[in-house]
Write an enzyme that holds these catalytic residues in place. Structure first.
Site, PDB file in Angstrom:
ATOM      1  N   HIS A   1       5.063  -7.751  -6.571  1.00 58.48           N
ATOM      2  CA  HIS A   1       5.844  -6.883  -5.717  1.00 58.48           C
ATOM      3  C   HIS A   1       6.743  -7.794  -4.858  1.00 58.48           C
ATOM      4  O   HIS A   1       6.307  -8.297  -3.885  1.00 58.48           O
ATOM      5  CB  HIS A   1       5.475  -5.816  -4.867  1.00 58.48           C
TER       6      HIS A   1
ATOM      7  N   SER B   1       0.140  -7.605  -5.085  1.00 61.53           N
ATOM      8  CA  SER B   1       1.451  -7.159  -4.082  1.00 61.53           C
ATOM      9  C   SER B   1       1.097  -7.806  -2.674  1.00 61.53           C
ATOM     10  O   SER B   1       1.061  -9.119  -2.751  1.00 61.53           O
ATOM     11  CB  SER B   1       1.595  -5.661  -3.854  1.00 61.53           C
ATOM     12  N   THR B   2       0.793  -7.119  -1.707  1.00 66.12           N
ATOM     13  CA  THR B   2       0.459  -7.510  -0.329  1.00 66.12           C
ATOM     14  C   THR B   2      -0.692  -8.770  -0.447  1.00 66.12           C
ATOM     15  O   THR B   2      -1.714  -8.434  -0.947  1.00 66.12           O
ATOM     16  CB  THR B   2       0.100  -6.561   0.613  1.00 66.12           C
TER      17      THR B   2
ATOM     18  N   ASP C   1      -0.312   0.742  -7.583  1.00 72.15           N
ATOM     19  CA  ASP C   1       0.250   0.328  -8.744  1.00 72.15           C
ATOM     20  C   ASP C   1      -0.750  -0.501  -9.675  1.00 72.15           C
ATOM     21  O   ASP C   1      -1.222  -1.368  -9.267  1.00 72.15           O
ATOM     22  CB  ASP C   1       1.662  -0.378  -8.509  1.00 72.15           C
TER      23      ASP C   1
ATOM     24  N   MET D   1      -1.007  -3.409  -1.515  1.00 72.61           N
ATOM     25  CA  MET D   1      -0.903  -1.821  -1.108  1.00 72.61           C
ATOM     26  C   MET D   1      -0.763  -0.950  -2.320  1.00 72.61           C
ATOM     27  O   MET D   1      -0.202  -1.201  -3.241  1.00 72.61           O
ATOM     28  CB  MET D   1       0.124  -1.865  -0.159  1.00 72.61           C
TER      29      MET D   1
END
Length: 387
Positions: free
Chosen positions: A226, A199-200, A322, A319
């Protein structure tokens, strides 16, 4: 208190962001700037913890500003403010490549100023809170890049629990999907698929990992990053041009092939199905998980159902948590799991959740993950290759 500098040439957008952050606990807007050139001076003067940056601005645009900023501020978090369009996605990916940390998308089709403020707050506040302490030194990794999971002895891998029956894995597939016999850690069994969640900070991390994998990789790679729609397509095209592997945004009914990377499209979960001996991609509109669609957990569960112990997974920077639930299903099915270490992660949320739950077989810095994936794939195919 996390201090924020807002950079945007639009007075309306600057006010929108300031208002969106105004009631957020622990966040203070310390200044604004109308372009990237003015932002450089404001950063030196105000020393913010986080910068939000528009892309299209006069005198010095956001991409140019990030490149200039990185010459003097290597780790200052910069969150780009992008439009949800092909042009916006392309520019955002360019900004991430230049050194931006993350991005949010400007609200579209929103009926009122109040709704716009709420939409910006929902996206921006969690990212600022996660990134605001990024310049504090991360926990030091022991020699070799291994970070012990919670309760683990320093330098030791977490003990692998006993393997349950195949039925314990929760499939996220359509049609029958028998779990392959589990491969216990240490047997160096054959690997048939690589599954990666991020993600991030993921776009940069994934680029570095895929650059370390050869075009003749003998297995497919499936990725959930994401990202919103449009962005995933542009990201796949960018990776296809810049890395040795063939990279595509996954569509319905694609047959997984060795040496090809399949990226889950924005707003669709990526799962898999079997037709004879072929594995096919399938896109799902099932509800969000962990406030995400696509979700890493959904993809990992589907991989576990079809591949069991012949899967090898990696959880990279991001972040939230998940991937933790899906990693548990994968590990119970016999798969092995890598997690990126804290020192090399932009945010140690997702990999930290996997490590903290004792689900990671190895916790490695980003620059060692491609080599670990490749070596593990080769084991079982060529006995001359040692891990």
């Amino acid at each position: 208190m996390i201090s924020v500098l807002v950079v945007d040439d639009s007075v309306v957008v600057r006010r929108l962001i300031v208002d969106a952050l105004g009631e957020a606990p622990g966040i203070q807007v310390v200044g604004t700037a109308a372009n990237g050139l003015l932002a450089q001076a404001k950063i030196d003067q105000l020393k913010p913890d986080v910068v939000t940056m528009d892309i299209e601005m006069p005198e010095m645009n956001g991409i140019e500003a990030v490149r200039e900023l990185r010459k003097r501020h290597a780790v200052l978090p910069v969150i780009m403010f992008s439009t949800l369009s092909a042009a916006g996605a392309s520019a955002t990916l360019e900004a991430l490549s230049a050194g931006a940390t993350d991005y949010v998308t400007k609200p579209s089709n929103v009926g009122s100023v109040k709704e716009s403020i709420a939409a910006v707050r929902e996206q921006l506040v969690p990212k600022i809170q996660a990134l605001g302490g990024r310049r504090r030194p991360p926990a030091a990794a022991p020699p070799g890049g291994q970070v012990p999971a919670a309760g683990a002895r320093p330098g030791a891998l977490p003990a692998r629990p006993g393997l349950p029956p195949a039925s314990a894995a929760r499939p996220a597939t359509v049609g029958p999907a028998p779990v392959r016999p589990a491969t216990r850690r240490g047997t160096q069994g054959r690997i048939d698929i690589l599954a990666i969640g991020s993600s991030t900070g993921g776009p940069d991390a994934l680029t570095k990992v895929l650059l370390g994998l050869p075009a003749d990789l003998p297995v497919p790679v499936v990725i959930t990053q994401h990202m919103p729609p449009v962005f995933t397509k542009m990201f796949a095209e960018r990776l296809d041009r810049s890395t040795p592997l063939r990279v595509v945004e996954a569509g319905d009914g694609m047959e997984l092939a060795a040496g090809t990377v399949y990226i889950a499209p924005g707003d669709r979960h990526l799962i898999f199905n079997r037709r004879g001996t072929a594995t096919l991609t399938q896109l799902s509109n099932a509800p969000q998980e962990n406030s995400c669609r696509p979700a890493v957990d959904v993809m990992f569960r589907s991989v576990a159902a079809l591949y069991g112990g012949t899967a090898f997974a990696a959880v990279l920077t991001g972040m939230g948590q998940d991937g933790r639930g899906g990693a548990k299903v994968l590990r119970d099915a016999g798969a092995e799991i890598l997690a990126q270490d804290e020192a090399s992660s932009v945010v140690w949320g997702m990999p930290g959740a996997v490590a903290g739950a004792g689900l990671a077989d190895e916790i490695l810095p980003l620059d060692r993950i491609a080599g670990a994936l490749l070596n593990r794939v080769r084991v079982g195919r060529s006995p001359a290759v040692a891990r």
